[in-house]
Every structure is written in structure tokens, then in C-alpha cells.
Design a protein around this motif. Sequence first.
Motif, PDB file in Angstrom:
ATOM      1  N   ARG A   4       0.826  -1.215   0.000  1.00 54.61           N
ATOM      2  CA  ARG A   4       0.000   0.000   0.000  1.00 54.61           C
ATOM      3  C   ARG A   4       0.853   1.255   0.000  1.00 54.61           C
ATOM      4  NH1 ARG A   4      -4.292  -0.365   4.611  1.00 54.61           N
ATOM      5  NH2 ARG A   4      -4.818   1.635   3.699  1.00 54.61           N
ATOM      6  N   LEU A   5       1.933   1.224   0.765  1.00 53.10           N
ATOM      7  CA  LEU A   5       2.822   2.382   0.822  1.00 53.10           C
ATOM      8  C   LEU A   5       3.516   2.597  -0.520  1.00 53.10           C
ATOM      9  CD1 LEU A   5       4.012   4.596   2.580  1.00 53.10           C
ATOM     10  CD2 LEU A   5       5.788   2.999   3.280  1.00 53.10           C
ATOM     11  N   LYS A   6       3.955   1.514  -1.128  1.00 53.13           N
ATOM     12  CA  LYS A   6       4.615   1.617  -2.431  1.00 53.13           C
ATOM     13  C   LYS A   6       3.654   2.183  -3.473  1.00 53.13           C
ATOM     14  CE  LYS A   6       7.131  -1.096  -5.837  1.00 53.13           C
ATOM     15  NZ  LYS A   6       7.629  -2.406  -6.222  1.00 53.13           N
ATOM     16  N   ARG A   7       2.407   1.729  -3.446  1.00 54.65           N
ATOM     17  CA  ARG A   7       1.412   2.230  -4.396  1.00 54.65           C
ATOM     18  C   ARG A   7       1.164   3.725  -4.188  1.00 54.65           C
ATOM     19  NH1 ARG A   7      -4.098  -0.875  -4.952  1.00 54.65           N
ATOM     20  NH2 ARG A   7      -2.798  -2.163  -6.272  1.00 54.65           N
ATOM     21  N   ALA A   8       1.079   4.153  -2.938  1.00 52.01           N
ATOM     22  CA  ALA A   8       0.831   5.568  -2.644  1.00 52.01           C
ATOM     23  C   ALA A   8       1.996   6.443  -3.092  1.00 52.01           C
ATOM     24  CB  ALA A   8       0.573   5.760  -1.157  1.00 52.01           C
ATOM     25  N   GLY A  41      -2.960  17.702 -15.062  1.00 53.33           N
ATOM     26  CA  GLY A  41      -1.757  16.872 -15.147  1.00 53.33           C
ATOM     27  C   GLY A  41      -1.572  16.003 -13.915  1.00 53.33           C
ATOM     28  N   ALA A  42      -1.879  16.541 -12.750  1.00 52.81           N
ATOM     29  CA  ALA A  42      -1.765  15.762 -11.518  1.00 52.81           C
ATOM     30  C   ALA A  42      -2.764  14.617 -11.506  1.00 52.81           C
ATOM     31  CB  ALA A  42      -1.990  16.657 -10.304  1.00 52.81           C
ATOM     32  N   LEU A  43      -3.977  14.867 -11.960  1.00 53.50           N
ATOM     33  CA  LEU A  43      -4.992  13.813 -12.023  1.00 53.50           C
ATOM     34  C   LEU A  43      -4.567  12.720 -13.001  1.00 53.50           C
ATOM     35  CD1 LEU A  43      -7.784  12.798 -11.189  1.00 53.50           C
ATOM     36  CD2 LEU A  43      -8.726  14.142 -13.064  1.00 53.50           C
ATOM     37  N   ALA A  44      -4.087  13.128 -14.165  1.00 56.07           N
ATOM     38  CA  ALA A  44      -3.640  12.148 -15.160  1.00 56.07           C
ATOM     39  C   ALA A  44      -2.430  11.363 -14.639  1.00 56.07           C
ATOM     40  CB  ALA A  44      -3.291  12.858 -16.466  1.00 56.07           C
ATOM     41  N   GLY A  45      -1.504  12.040 -14.002  1.00 54.11           N
ATOM     42  CA  GLY A  45      -0.326  11.369 -13.458  1.00 54.11           C
ATOM     43  C   GLY A  45      -0.668  10.380 -12.361  1.00 54.11           C
ATOM     44  N   ALA A  46      -1.572  10.747 -11.485  1.00 50.54           N
ATOM     45  CA  ALA A  46      -1.979   9.835 -10.411  1.00 50.54           C
ATOM     46  C   ALA A  46      -2.677   8.606 -10.973  1.00 50.54           C
ATOM     47  CB  ALA A  46      -2.900  10.559  -9.434  1.00 50.54           C
ATOM     48  N   THR A  47      -3.502   8.806 -11.988  1.00 49.16           N
ATOM     49  CA  THR A  47      -4.175   7.673 -12.625  1.00 49.16           C
ATOM     50  C   THR A  47      -3.171   6.752 -13.279  1.00 49.16           C
ATOM     51  OG1 THR A  47      -6.114   9.057 -13.030  1.00 49.16           O
ATOM     52  CG2 THR A  47      -5.933   7.035 -14.315  1.00 49.16           C
TER      53      THR A  47
END
Length: 82
Positions: A4-8, A41-47
Motif C-alpha cells: 500500500r505504501l509503495k502504491r501511494a 496533469g496531476a490527475l492524469a499522473g496519479a491515474t
Amino acid sequence: MRKRLKRAVNRAKYAAIGAAVGAALGGLFSRSAASTGAGVGALAGATFGEKRSDFDSLIEELRERRAEGELVPEPELEPDRE
């Protein structure tokens, strides 16, 4: 917990990169566009970061299964004979 930490962290890293790129491109037009570009850009990057971490974990799981012998090993390719 580690997964979970790695994913975050992965999601945050790609969100930051996406925000920087979006802000830079939007900044070419105006301050308002830079702000909007950073958000998009932040939304696209997080996705992208979320999807990539899912794919990476799938590849890792398949490698572990192959090492344990659960999966059929890849066939060795023979050279073409003419």
C-alpha cells in the motif's frame, strides 16, 4: 502494508510529474491555464501511477509463480533451418 505504501508513493510521484508538465504547458498561455494544467496533469499522473503499479505487481507475481514451477516455462526457440 508495504504494498500500500509503495502504491501511494508511486501514485504521488507520477502525480507530481504530471502536475509539473501540465503547469509548464499551461504556463505558455496564461497563469490561469497553468493552474488548470497542473490540476489536470496531476490527475492524469496519479491515474497513470495507479495503473502502472497494478501492472508491475502482476508481472512480479507471474515471475514468482514461474520460479516456483506453477507456470509452464517458456519454450526455447530453435534457429530457423533452411
